[in-house]
Design an enzyme around this catalytic site. Structure first.
Site, PDB file in Angstrom:
ATOM      1  N   SER A 180     -37.626  33.378 -10.708  1.00 46.17           N
ATOM      2  CA  SER A 180     -36.243  32.912 -10.497  1.00 46.17           C
ATOM      3  C   SER A 180     -35.620  33.590  -9.286  1.00 46.17           C
ATOM      4  O   SER A 180     -34.429  33.380  -9.010  1.00 46.17           O
ATOM      5  CB  SER A 180     -35.388  33.228 -11.722  1.00 46.17           C
ATOM      6  OG  SER A 180     -35.846  32.527 -12.831  1.00 46.17           O
ATOM      7  N   GLY A 196     -33.679  38.120 -13.734  1.00 43.77           N
ATOM      8  CA  GLY A 196     -34.523  37.111 -14.367  1.00 43.77           C
ATOM      9  C   GLY A 196     -33.885  35.738 -14.259  1.00 43.77           C
ATOM     10  O   GLY A 196     -33.431  35.325 -13.182  1.00 43.77           O
ATOM     11  N   THR A 248     -39.687  42.949  -7.261  1.00 46.89           N
ATOM     12  CA  THR A 248     -39.681  43.231  -8.701  1.00 46.89           C
ATOM     13  C   THR A 248     -40.989  43.819  -9.221  1.00 46.89           C
ATOM     14  O   THR A 248     -42.054  43.598  -8.653  1.00 46.89           O
ATOM     15  CB  THR A 248     -39.379  41.910  -9.464  1.00 46.89           C
ATOM     16  OG1 THR A 248     -39.203  42.189 -10.847  1.00 46.89           O
ATOM     17  CG2 THR A 248     -40.483  40.886  -9.292  1.00 46.89           C
ATOM     18  N   ASN A 270     -40.975  43.197 -12.508  1.00 51.53           N
ATOM     19  CA  ASN A 270     -40.595  42.371 -13.653  1.00 51.53           C
ATOM     20  C   ASN A 270     -39.708  43.188 -14.589  1.00 51.53           C
ATOM     21  O   ASN A 270     -38.516  43.277 -14.360  1.00 51.53           O
ATOM     22  CB  ASN A 270     -41.803  41.772 -14.367  1.00 51.53           C
ATOM     23  CG  ASN A 270     -41.376  40.624 -15.267  1.00 51.53           C
ATOM     24  OD1 ASN A 270     -40.278  40.109 -15.103  1.00 51.53           O
ATOM     25  ND2 ASN A 270     -42.205  40.231 -16.203  1.00 51.53           N
ATOM     26  N   ASP A 307     -44.279  36.369 -16.504  1.00 49.89           N
ATOM     27  CA  ASP A 307     -43.497  35.267 -15.923  1.00 49.89           C
ATOM     28  C   ASP A 307     -44.243  33.933 -15.962  1.00 49.89           C
ATOM     29  O   ASP A 307     -43.672  32.893 -15.657  1.00 49.89           O
ATOM     30  CB  ASP A 307     -43.075  35.597 -14.487  1.00 49.89           C
ATOM     31  CG  ASP A 307     -41.768  36.380 -14.448  1.00 49.89           C
ATOM     32  OD1 ASP A 307     -41.139  36.540 -15.514  1.00 49.89           O
ATOM     33  OD2 ASP A 307     -41.370  36.839 -13.364  1.00 49.89           O
ATOM     34  N   ARG A 364     -45.428  37.386  -3.757  1.00 51.37           N
ATOM     35  CA  ARG A 364     -45.465  37.368  -5.218  1.00 51.37           C
ATOM     36  C   ARG A 364     -46.840  37.833  -5.715  1.00 51.37           C
ATOM     37  O   ARG A 364     -47.873  37.534  -5.091  1.00 51.37           O
ATOM     38  CB  ARG A 364     -45.211  35.924  -5.674  1.00 51.37           C
ATOM     39  CG  ARG A 364     -45.160  35.692  -7.176  1.00 51.37           C
ATOM     40  CD  ARG A 364     -43.939  36.240  -7.784  1.00 51.37           C
ATOM     41  NE  ARG A 364     -43.643  35.661  -9.082  1.00 51.37           N
ATOM     42  CZ  ARG A 364     -42.789  36.227  -9.931  1.00 51.37           C
ATOM     43  NH1 ARG A 364     -42.165  37.363  -9.632  1.00 51.37           N
ATOM     44  NH2 ARG A 364     -42.524  35.649 -11.085  1.00 51.37           N
ATOM     45  N   THR A 372     -35.559  43.743 -11.815  1.00 54.18           N
ATOM     46  CA  THR A 372     -35.758  43.268 -10.429  1.00 54.18           C
ATOM     47  C   THR A 372     -34.682  43.894  -9.537  1.00 54.18           C
ATOM     48  O   THR A 372     -33.742  44.506 -10.041  1.00 54.18           O
ATOM     49  CB  THR A 372     -35.711  41.716 -10.362  1.00 54.18           C
ATOM     50  OG1 THR A 372     -36.763  41.188 -11.138  1.00 54.18           O
ATOM     51  CG2 THR A 372     -35.770  41.154  -8.966  1.00 54.18           C
TER      52      THR A 372
HETATM   53  N1  GLY Z   1     -39.630  38.741 -12.699  1.00 55.31           N
HETATM   54  C1  GLY Z   1     -38.430  38.065 -12.485  1.00 55.31           C
HETATM   55  C2  GLY Z   1     -38.563  36.886 -11.597  1.00 55.31           C
HETATM   56  O1  GLY Z   1     -39.524  36.796 -10.857  1.00 55.31           O
HETATM   57  O2  GLY Z   1     -37.740  36.011 -11.604  1.00 55.31           O
END
Ligand code: GLY
Length: 568
Positions: free
Chosen positions: A450, A471, A396, A398, A420, A103, A378
Site C-alpha cells: 500500500s 499499511g 519498510t 513490514n 503482504d 520491494r 513502515t
Molecule cells: N508492508 C506494508 C506495505 O507494503 O504496504
C-alpha cells in the site's frame, strides 16, 4: 413512515451542528517549518539532520535520500532498514520523473500454500513472525541503483553518517525506548542470542545504542557496493541465521535480486498532476481512483472532517479497496488492468451509486471475507533540494522490527514482508475471494503493497511530496492530506496534524482517531449507518509543500518523533 422519520433524524442531526469548516483538528498544534534552500522530513530527528547535512554539503535530494535510508536503518530500526524494501518516486528539477521499486521478493523456494496446513488453514504467525516470514531484501540494491542513476556525491559520503551513528551510538527517544520494551518478549522468542536490543523491558529515554556490527556491514556496502551485502560475509550471516531454523532463502535468491525502475502512475485531480507508485504497490492506483472520485463532490462546501466529507470519502474508499483486493498484484506476474482501473467512465460507473443519505454495505460492493491485514508500521520520508529536485521514499520491514529476527553478526533485523501476500490465495474461492491470485505467492514475485510515495505538480511545477507509513491506512492518509491542502486550505503541517479516518471495504467499519472528531459528527455518521471504531493514530506523514513564492513548507507528523529540517 419509517423512512420519513429516518430522514427527519438526519435533518435534525445535520442542522443542529455547524460544519467544522477549514479547522485542522485540535489533537495537534505543531507548526510548519519553512525554508527556501531545501527540506528534509523524516521519522527521526537524527535521520532528518543527516539528510540536511548532505544537502549542505552540496548533495542533491537523491543523495540525501540515500543517506537518510541508511541512517534510518540505524536510528529507527523498527522500520528503517537495509534488509527490507520500499519504493521511491522522484521528480527532477527539469520535470523528469520516475519510480524505483526495491520491494522484497518471494524466495525461489516459496510456494503458494507455504503458510497453510494440510487442511488448507493458515498456520498462525508463520507469515508474520520468524524465519519463514522473510522476503528477499531489496533496500541495498535499491539505494545503489538510486545513487547510480540520480546521485551526485560519492556513495561513501552518503553512507558515512549512518556508519558513524552505528559506531558512535545514538540516544533512544521516549517513543523508541517504549517500542523496544514492547517487543522484548518477541525478540527473545525469535532469537537465540541478542546482544544489542535485549534489555528486559528496561529501555529508557536517552539510553545509548551502539551497533558496531551494523557499522561494519555498512562499511562493506561502502567498499564493495551491492556485493558487500548480497555476497560474502553478510549474505552468509543472513543465511546462517535462517537456514538452521528452516529458512528457505539461499545465495541464489540474493544473486537474483534486482530493483526495477518503473514508469510512475499519473493522473489529474482538478488542475493538479498526481504522480505516484505503480504496482506492485496498490498505492498510486488507489490514490488516483480516490482523487478522481472526489472530483464529483464539493469537499470545500462539506467542510473538513464534517460528516458529509467523511461519509463520501468512506464510500469512495469502500469501492476502491474492493478493486484493490481483486485486481492488484505484481505486474510482472499478473496482468493488472491499470488502464481500466483509471478509466474515467469505469470510475464514473463505479462511484455512481454513492448516496449522500446512507452508507452502502460492503457486501453489496463485492462478496468477500478477507481483511486487509497489513501491518501499520513502515516509514516515509520526503526531500526537496534547493533546485527543487524532489523524492519521496516509503520503506519498510513490514511489522515493527519485521520478523523480529536479528542477524547478530551483521547488526540488523530481517523483514516479515511475506505477510503482504494473500497467504490464502492458493485455494481459490474457498475464502470467497474474487481474483485473489493477483497477490498469490510465487517464487520471485513481489508482494502487493500500500506504500504511496507521491508527488504533486501544479501548472507544471513541483507542488508537494507526500507519503506515510500505516499499511492499508497509507493510501487513505495520503489522500486526506492532499485534500486537506487543496480543498481545506491547510498548510503542510496542518494537513499532517489533522485527524484522519479510514475505510478499507472489509471489515466494514470506519476507523477514526480517538478524540479527533466532533461527537456530533460521530453521531451523524452513525445515523448514516456507519460503524465507527477509534484508533490511537492513523498515518504518520512526512511531507513538503512548495508555496507559490518558492518557500518550502515541511510537515512532520506529531504522532511520532518526525522532524522537518529546512535549509534557510
Ligand atoms: N508492508 C506494508 C506495505 O507494503 O504496504
Amino acid at each position: 413512515m419509517k423512512l420519513l422519520s429516518f430522514l427527519l433524524l438526519i435533518l435534525i442531526v445535520f442542522s443542529c451542528t455547524t460544519k467544522q469548516g477549514n479547522q485542522p483538528n485540535k489533537l495537534y498544534s505543531k507548526q510548519a517549518v519553512e525554508a527556501t534552500n531545501g527540506m528534509v522530513a523524516t521519522a527521526h530527528p537524527l535521520a532528518s539532520e543527516v539528510g540536511a547535512q548532505i544537502l549542505r554539503q552540496g548533495g542533491n535530494a537523491f543523495d540525501a535520500a540515500v543517506a537518510v535510508q541508511f541512517a534510518l536503518a540505524v536510528v529507527y530500526p523498527r522500520a528503517g532498514n537495509i534488509a527490507g524494501g520500499g519504493f521511491a518516486v522522484y521528480r527532477k528539477a527539469d520535470g523528469e520523473k520516475g519510480s524505483l521499486d526495491f520491494r522484497e521478493k518471494a524466495p525461489l523456494a516459496s510456494a503458494f500454500d507455504m503458510y497453510l496446513d494440510e487442511d488448507e488453514n493458515v498456520i498462525p504467525k508463520l507469515s508474520t513472525f520468524g524465519i519463514l516470514s522473510v522476503g528477499v531484501p531489496g533496500s541495498v540494491d535499491g539505494m545503489i541503483e538510486l545513487h547510480k542513476k540520480l546521485g551526485s556525491l560519492p556513495f561513501d559520503v552518503l553512507i558515512q553518517p549512518a556508519m558513524e551513528l552505528a559506531e558512535n551510538g545514538f540516544k533512544l527517544t521516549e517513543i523508541e525506548a517504549n517500542k523496544l520494551n514492547y517487543y522484548q518478549k518477541d525478540f527473545l522468542k525469535a532469537n537465540d542470542s541478542l546482544t544489542y536490543f535485549y534489555n528486559g523491558e528496561n529501555w529508557k529515554t536517552g539510553d545509548y545504542i551502539f551497533l558496531p556490527e551494523l557499522a561494519h556491514t555498512l562499511k562493506l556496502i561502502r567498499d564493495k557496493g551491492r556485493s558487500g551485502f548480497y555476497e560474502g560475509k553478510i549474505a552468509q550471516a543472513m543465511i546462517a541465521e535462517m537456514q538452521p531454523k528452516g529458512g528457505i532463502i539461499t545465495q541464489a535468491d540474493f544473486d537474483a535480486y534486482k530493483s526495477i525502475w518503473r514508469n510512475t502512475v499519473e493522473g489529474q485531480y482538478k488542475e493538479y498532476n498526481v504522480i505516484s507508485m505503480p504496482p506492485p504497490s496498490s498505492g498510486g492506483i488507489a490514490l488516483l481512483q480516490l482523487l478522481k472520485g472526489s472530483e464529483a463532490f464539493d469537499f470545500k462546501i462539506f467542510g473538513h472532517n464534517s460528516a458529509e466529507s467523511i461519509h463520501i470519502m468512506t464510500e469512495l474508499e469502500r469501492r476502491v479497496y474492493a478493486d484493490r483486493a481483486t485486481y492488484l498484484g505484481d505486474p510482472d506476474f499478473y496482468d493488472v488492468p491499470v488502464n481500466m482501473l483509471l478509466d474515467s467512465s469505469y470510475l464514473a460507473s463505479r462511484f455512481s451509486d454513492i448516496s449522500l443519505d446512507k452508507k452502502t454495505d460492503s457486501k453489496d460492493i463485492k462478496e468477500g471475507e478477507v481483511e486487509i491485514i497489513e501491518s501499520v508500521e513502515t516509514t516515509h520520508f520526503s526531500i526537496v533540494d534547493k533546485d527543487q529536485n524532489a523524492i519521496g521514499i516509503t520503506t519498510t520491514l513490514n511489522g515493527n522490527f519485521g520478523s523480529k529476527v536479528f542477524v547478530e553478526k551483521a547488526g540488523f533485523f530481517l523483514n516479515n514482508e511475506m505477510d503482504d501476500f494473500s497467504v490464502k490465495t492458493g485455494v481459490p474461492n474457498q475464502f470467497g475471494l474474487v481474483g485473489a491470485e493477483a497477490n498469490a505467492i510465487a517464487p520471485e514475485k513481489r508482494m502487493l503493497s500500500s506504500m504511496t510515495p507521491t508527488i504533486l505538480e501544479k501548472e507544471g511545477k513541483l507542488l508537494m511530496v507526500v507519503g506515510s507509513p500505516g499499511g492499508a491506512t497509507i493510501i487513505t492518509a495520503v489522500y486526506q492530506t492532499i485534500l486537506n491542502v487543496i480543498e481545506h486550505d491547510m498548510d503542510m503541517q496542518q494537513a499532517v496534524n489533522a485527524s484522519k479516518t479510514h475505510h478499507q471495504w472489509l471489515p466494514d467499519r470506519v476507523l477514526y482517531e480517538k478524540n479527533g472528531l466532533d461527537s456530533l459528527v460521530l453521531q451523524q455518521l452513525e445515523v448514516l449507518g456507519h460503524t465507527l471504531e477509534p484508533r490511537t493514530a492513523i498515518g504518520k506523514m512526512d511531507a513538503v509543500l512548495i508555496l507559490s513564492d518558492g518557500t518550502m513548507q515541511g510537515g512532520a507528523d506529531p504522532r511520532g518523533d518526525d522532524t522537518a529540517v529546512g535549509l534557510k
